[in-house]
Motif scaffolding. Sequence first.
Motif, short mmCIF file in Angstrom:
data_model
loop_
_atom_site.label_atom_id
_atom_site.label_comp_id
_atom_site.label_asym_id
_atom_site.label_seq_id
_atom_site.Cartn_x
_atom_site.Cartn_y
_atom_site.Cartn_z
N VAL A 72 0.85 -1.18 0.00
CA VAL A 72 0.00 0.00 0.00
C VAL A 72 0.89 1.24 0.00
N ALA A 73 0.80 2.03 -1.03
CA ALA A 73 1.63 3.23 -1.14
C ALA A 73 1.07 4.33 -0.25
N GLU A 74 1.94 4.89 0.60
CA GLU A 74 1.55 6.04 1.42
C GLU A 74 1.88 7.35 0.71
N ALA A 75 2.80 7.27 -0.24
CA ALA A 75 3.17 8.45 -1.03
C ALA A 75 3.56 8.03 -2.42
N CYS A 76 3.26 8.88 -3.39
CA CYS A 76 3.64 8.66 -4.78
C CYS A 76 4.38 9.92 -5.22
N THR A 77 5.52 9.74 -5.82
CA THR A 77 6.32 10.89 -6.21
C THR A 77 7.13 10.57 -7.46
N GLU A 78 7.81 11.56 -7.98
CA GLU A 78 8.70 11.34 -9.11
C GLU A 78 9.88 10.50 -8.66
N ALA A 79 10.43 9.74 -9.57
CA ALA A 79 11.55 8.86 -9.25
C ALA A 79 12.85 9.65 -9.21
N GLU A 80 12.96 10.52 -8.23
CA GLU A 80 14.17 11.30 -7.98
C GLU A 80 14.52 11.12 -6.50
N PRO A 81 15.75 10.71 -6.17
CA PRO A 81 16.12 10.43 -4.78
C PRO A 81 15.75 11.54 -3.81
N ALA A 82 16.00 12.79 -4.16
CA ALA A 82 15.72 13.90 -3.25
C ALA A 82 14.22 14.02 -2.96
N LYS A 83 13.40 13.87 -3.99
CA LYS A 83 11.96 13.97 -3.79
C LYS A 83 11.42 12.77 -3.02
N ILE A 84 11.98 11.59 -3.29
CA ILE A 84 11.58 10.40 -2.54
C ILE A 84 11.91 10.58 -1.07
N ALA A 85 13.12 11.08 -0.79
CA ALA A 85 13.55 11.28 0.60
C ALA A 85 12.66 12.30 1.30
N GLU A 86 12.32 13.37 0.61
CA GLU A 86 11.46 14.40 1.20
C GLU A 86 10.10 13.83 1.57
N ALA A 87 9.50 13.05 0.67
CA ALA A 87 8.19 12.48 0.93
C ALA A 87 8.26 11.45 2.06
N ALA A 88 9.30 10.62 2.06
CA ALA A 88 9.45 9.59 3.09
C ALA A 88 9.63 10.24 4.46
N ALA A 89 10.46 11.27 4.54
CA ALA A 89 10.70 11.94 5.81
C ALA A 89 9.44 12.61 6.35
N ALA A 90 8.61 13.15 5.46
CA ALA A 90 7.39 13.81 5.91
C ALA A 90 6.41 12.81 6.53
N LEU A 91 6.40 11.59 6.02
CA LEU A 91 5.45 10.59 6.50
C LEU A 91 6.00 9.70 7.61
N ALA A 92 7.31 9.57 7.68
CA ALA A 92 7.93 8.59 8.58
C ALA A 92 7.50 8.70 10.03
N PRO A 93 7.39 9.91 10.63
CA PRO A 93 7.00 9.99 12.04
C PRO A 93 5.65 9.35 12.36
N GLU A 94 4.79 9.23 11.35
CA GLU A 94 3.49 8.58 11.57
C GLU A 94 3.62 7.07 11.73
N GLY A 124 17.30 6.83 3.87
CA GLY A 124 17.61 6.40 5.22
C GLY A 124 18.05 7.55 6.10
N ASP A 125 18.89 8.41 5.57
CA ASP A 125 19.36 9.57 6.34
C ASP A 125 18.21 10.52 6.65
N ALA A 126 17.34 10.75 5.67
CA ALA A 126 16.21 11.66 5.88
C ALA A 126 15.25 11.11 6.93
N VAL A 127 14.96 9.81 6.87
CA VAL A 127 14.05 9.20 7.84
C VAL A 127 14.67 9.20 9.23
N ARG A 128 15.98 8.93 9.31
CA ARG A 128 16.65 8.92 10.61
C ARG A 128 16.57 10.30 11.27
N ARG A 129 16.81 11.35 10.50
CA ARG A 129 16.74 12.70 11.06
C ARG A 129 15.31 13.09 11.43
N ALA A 130 14.33 12.59 10.68
CA ALA A 130 12.94 12.95 10.93
C ALA A 130 12.35 12.22 12.14
#
Length: 374
Positions: A72-94, A124-130
């Motif tokens: 189940v996708a929680e986020a859909c984004t363009e296949a660019e590492p920076a955008k993927i990291a941004e979306a993952a970090a925004a959702l990760a605390p949930e 991984g770095d973005a989620v760890r910081r978030a």
Amino acid sequence: MVGRDCRLLLVKTVLGMERVAASYIAEIDPGARIEPLPRGFKGLVLVEASRDKYEVAREIEAKVPEAEKVIVAEACTEAEPAKIAEAAAALAPEFISSNETFAVRTVRRGRHNFTSIDVNVVVGDAVRRATGAQVNLRYPDKVVAVEIIQDLALIAFYPGSREWRKMRPGKYPLYKLFRRFSIAQMPYLGPLDACRTMGVRIGREVQNFEVGELVVSPIGLVDARQLSVFLEGVFEGIESRYQIQRKSYGRDVRQVPVYVQDLYQLVRGRYNEPIIVFEPEGDPASRRAKDILEIVKRSRRVTLLFGSREGIPEGIYRFADLVLDIAPGITLSTEYAAASALIAIGSIIHDMLALDQDSDSNSETSNERDSKGD
């Protein structure tokens, strides 16, 4: 689409079953937009649910065995590492708390100017910081899944317990046990084609379990030609299985050494080592579980004796620590005897070995903590 706006599910199937799975998913959610083989990639069905995506996912898992995994996708984004990291970090605390561990798993399909590892590192770095959570690549509490399909990236979160792994806590690697076993096998003698065939099968089986050694043990005078052909088959079987293991295992593989020794001389030479005979006259193996465990724990080498067209002579029973029957009422064929015995022993004492392993690990951890405290 980021966060709850993304209604996509990615269904993974066995190759060739994409359209079959898609047809069943259409019955579950008639209003869904379903795309088997999205962007031409096999083994995938992309689903945009028309109703609650979690409910649709649960129904697919319950009703569609062709679906290997439902993500189940929680986020859909363009296949660019920076955008993927941004979306993952925004959702990760949930989904991931600070006292949990996590790992990023990326599957990349298509051509890109980055690798899956690049994505793992950035996300991984973005989620760890978030979240403040720590990374555990082997046994994470939570998994951040990044599924890339050409220009589209799906981000999902799920418990690490959902990952099927060959080895995980609570499982003892039995090859460590089997390497302490010496298999003494009476040779299969007779028609040359049968000798070779049986040798190949036995060779593959002993290599399959990576036993410590195979000792081909004839009794007295035997036909040299028949024994030679049998041994040629054994070496062929060992080599063929060994090459497969080298390619598929993520660890070092040990090729089983082969020796020849008269059965009686072998028993005489190992009078002070544990010997277990496998014959139908013995006790059910499960009934002697504690004895087997005790022998394994106190011995560097345990010799297992197996007959061929004729069984192990009864006179040898007196020199054995145990005589075991692994399948009461069934006479096992020569090529399956050793494999069946090893599986039986491993199954009978596995939990006890795993418990000892966990105790040792806990003890080592405690000692490390005490040492750091000092």
